[in-house]
Design a protein around this motif. Structure first.
Motif, short mmCIF file in Angstrom:
data_model
loop_
_atom_site.label_atom_id
_atom_site.label_comp_id
_atom_site.label_asym_id
_atom_site.label_seq_id
_atom_site.Cartn_x
_atom_site.Cartn_y
_atom_site.Cartn_z
N SER A 167 34.64 -10.94 27.73
CA SER A 167 33.18 -10.95 27.82
C SER A 167 32.71 -10.34 29.13
CB SER A 167 32.66 -12.39 27.70
OG SER A 167 33.04 -12.96 26.47
N ALA A 171 31.05 -3.10 31.93
CA ALA A 171 30.89 -1.75 31.39
C ALA A 171 29.42 -1.43 31.16
CB ALA A 171 31.68 -1.62 30.09
N GLU A 172 28.68 -2.38 30.63
CA GLU A 172 27.26 -2.16 30.37
C GLU A 172 26.48 -1.98 31.66
OE1 GLU A 172 23.46 -4.57 28.44
OE2 GLU A 172 25.51 -5.23 28.04
N LEU A 173 26.77 -2.79 32.68
CA LEU A 173 26.06 -2.70 33.95
C LEU A 173 26.39 -1.40 34.69
CD1 LEU A 173 26.30 -6.39 35.24
CD2 LEU A 173 24.31 -5.22 34.26
N ARG A 174 27.64 -0.95 34.59
CA ARG A 174 28.01 0.31 35.25
C ARG A 174 27.28 1.49 34.65
NH1 ARG A 174 34.50 -0.81 36.13
NH2 ARG A 174 34.32 -1.60 38.26
N ARG A 175 27.11 1.48 33.35
CA ARG A 175 26.32 2.54 32.73
C ARG A 175 24.87 2.47 33.18
NH1 ARG A 175 29.67 1.27 28.23
NH2 ARG A 175 28.11 -0.20 27.46
N GLU A 176 24.38 1.24 33.35
CA GLU A 176 22.99 1.04 33.74
C GLU A 176 22.72 1.54 35.15
OE1 GLU A 176 20.39 -2.81 35.05
OE2 GLU A 176 21.51 -2.99 33.16
N VAL A 224 24.18 -12.49 35.40
CA VAL A 224 24.10 -11.04 35.29
C VAL A 224 23.60 -10.42 36.59
CG1 VAL A 224 22.89 -9.16 34.14
CG2 VAL A 224 23.81 -11.05 32.80
N ASP A 255 19.16 -9.55 18.65
CA ASP A 255 19.37 -9.67 20.09
C ASP A 255 20.00 -11.02 20.37
OD1 ASP A 255 18.28 -7.21 20.56
OD2 ASP A 255 16.23 -8.01 20.73
N ALA A 263 33.00 -6.48 28.99
CA ALA A 263 31.90 -5.86 28.27
C ALA A 263 30.64 -5.81 29.13
CB ALA A 263 31.63 -6.62 26.98
N LEU A 264 30.37 -6.89 29.88
CA LEU A 264 29.20 -6.93 30.75
C LEU A 264 29.32 -5.90 31.87
CD1 LEU A 264 26.56 -8.20 31.77
CD2 LEU A 264 27.96 -9.88 33.01
N ARG A 310 25.55 -7.66 38.86
CA ARG A 310 24.90 -6.38 39.15
C ARG A 310 24.86 -6.13 40.65
NH1 ARG A 310 20.56 -7.24 36.76
NH2 ARG A 310 20.78 -5.99 34.83
#
Length: 511
Positions: free
Chosen positions: A101, A107-112, A61, A51, A104-105, A65
């Motif tokens: 960077s 994309a991850e937050l949109r999935r979340e 973050v 991690d 990538a963040l 968000r």
């Protein structure tokens, strides 16, 4: 050496040499834990991904968000992109971070938060003869020596993958409707269920909420004529997968049969080439299928609904056009001639995908192949003959004469007759004689008129009446060649003498 090979070596040494765990670890220079893993399972365990902490973005973050959550309440076209998020972090938060960077963040937050969930396509099974898909695709070809952007109408049966491809100069409604008519005729029937479309203006006047559409009335009439249902895909890229079969078919056909770019004299020749390509494609295998398109189509085509007894749908559009002073109607920025007597009047014009038909008093007075170019003229010499009788001096430079020569309808025989007539009788009278001969084409076959002109030139007599007599003699050989004999069945002396005895009674003198 890979970890799998390393594990294999450890297990082999343990099996063949009977070494201990400590000895195996020493020989292979690994930890004893690794030796125990190799002896327990020949497949190495997956490496754990540590991690990692984002030292720069970590404290931002929550901010990113919040921005993305707020985007749910704003119009789609004014939501944050990954680049805009990066720009705001740099400009408003003073963060020094790479754009990659931030991407990538985001994309991850949109999935979340569920604003960009991964799309999952559901495999579909299409029963035979029930469904089809329609679309237009763009391509280029050289037609008549000119490079043109053309449109390919495609109708594809969903079950067998059999498709019909037809080239048009545009994707106007008459082409859209005509494509259906020709495709149904070539397939020999109509799908019993539905046909999938995107939102072409030829079919849809306005896209309403969800799947609701305000449909074009001509499209509704055509659909009613053939008796099938329609399904409209979602607008834009979101609906492309809903008719993915025809979307992929357009690209496949273009690469397979239109590369290199085709060259043909006419659009009809190009369409013959595409029809042959369709027949050739019957023997191809679609990826993942064990049978050819032809085999699947043999199972599907008999199940199609029969074509209407009333005949094919009339795909032409009806227009009202005024005839100008040059005896032309202007249709879609191209000019077509009609008989000169209609100059200044309005005529009904039926605009088809490939033809232009002018109608007066319920009768067809002119028909032309539809032009592929704007501002072109398509003139028929016959339409101007009555005017040329009064104005023979206009014939040598007439555009209609130039086009008749190019089309081969004004032949060398016509030219020899005209040259001889002008030499013998002068330009004006000689040209009128030619016009008189051209008028004969309305009532006599071309070959007969050609023979008549040849006879006149041979005799050195340039009279239209002589040409007509010789043409009829050629067309009806033997007719009028020998004088008829009246049989003398009544003797001359047996005939009664003429008498005027009843003349006074006729006049009423004796009354």
């Amino acid at each position: 050496m890979s970890r799998v090979e390393q594990f294999e070596s450890i297990r082999r040494d343990a099996r063949d040499d009977g070494l201990s765990i400590r000895a195996l670890a020493s020989r292979h220079k690994v930890h004893r834990r690794t030796v125990r893993q190799a002896l327990a399972d020949p497949t190495p365990p997956a490496r754990k991904v540590p991690d990692r902490v984002a030292p720069v973005l970590g404290e931002h973050v929550a901010t990113v968000r919040a921005w993305l959550v707020a985007d749910k309440e704003v119009p789609r076209k004014q939501r944050h992109t990954a680049r805009r998020v990066w720009q705001r972090l740099v400009e408003e938060e003073g963060v020094r971070v790479a754009e990659s960077s931030v991407r990538a963040l985001v994309a991850e937050l949109r999935r979340e938060i569920g604003t960009k969930a991964g799309e999952v396509a559901i495999a579909q099974t299409h029963p035979p003869a029930e469904e089809a898909e329609v679309d237009f695709g763009e391509f280029k070809a050289m037609v008549g020596g000119v490079w043109l952007k053309l449109w390919m109408f495609v109708l594809r049966l969903s079950h067998s993958g059999k498709a019909v491809h037809i080239a048009y100069a545009n994707q106007a409604q008459e082409s859209f409707l005509d494509g259906h008519v020709q495709a149904f005729e070539r397939l020999g029937g109509v799908p019993t269920g539905m046909i999938r479309y995107d939102n072409l203006t030829s079919a849809v006047v306005r896209v309403a909420l969800g799947r609701e559409r305000l449909e074009n009335q001509r499209f509704v009439a055509m659909r009613s004529h053939y008796g099938y249902d329609s399904f409209f895909c979602l607008p834009g890229i979101d609906g492309a997968h809903e008719k993915g079969g025809v979307e992929g078919e357009i690209g496949r056909f273009r690469r397979r049969h239109l590369v290199p770019m085709p060259t043909f004299a006419t659009l009809a020749d190009l369409n013959e080439h595409m029809a042959r390509a369709d027949a050739k494609d019957d023997y191809r295998y679609i990826t993942g299928r064990a049978e050819t398109v032809k085999t699947a189509a043999a199972r599907e085509l008999p199940g199609l609904r029969a074509l209407p007894v009333a005949g094919p749908f009339d795909a032409s559009a009806v227009l009202s056009c005024r005839v100008d002073a040059k005896a032309r109607v202007c249709v879609r920025q191209s000019y077509y001639s009609v008989p000169a007597r209609y100059a200044g009047r309005r005529l009904q014009v039926r605009l088809g995908a490939a033809t232009i038909t002018a109608i007066a008093e319920g009768k067809v007075v002119a028909e032309h192949t539809r032009s592929l170019h704007k501002y072109s003229e398509d003139l028929t010499l016959d339409h101007y003959l009555e005017v040329l009788t009064r104005k023979p001096g206009a014939l040598p430079g007439a555009t209609a004469l130039v086009q008749a020569r190019a089309a081969g309808t004004f032949t060398q025989t016509h030219q020899r007759f005209w040259d001889g007539a002008r030499t013998a009788d002068g330009d004006r009278a000689g040209t009128r004689a030619l016009v008189g001969v051209l008028l004969l084409h309305r009532t006599l076959p071309t070959a007969a008129v050609q023979a008549g002109m040849h006879a006149a030139v041979t005799m050195g007599r340039y009279d239209p009446d002589l040409v007509a007599v010789e043409a009829r003699r050629h067309h009806h050989p033997g007719a009028g060649g020998e004088p008829l004999e009246v049989p003398g069945t009544v003797p001359a002396d047996a005939r009664p003498a003429p008498s005027l005895a009843g003349y006074d009674d006729l006049l009423g003198v004796g009354a």
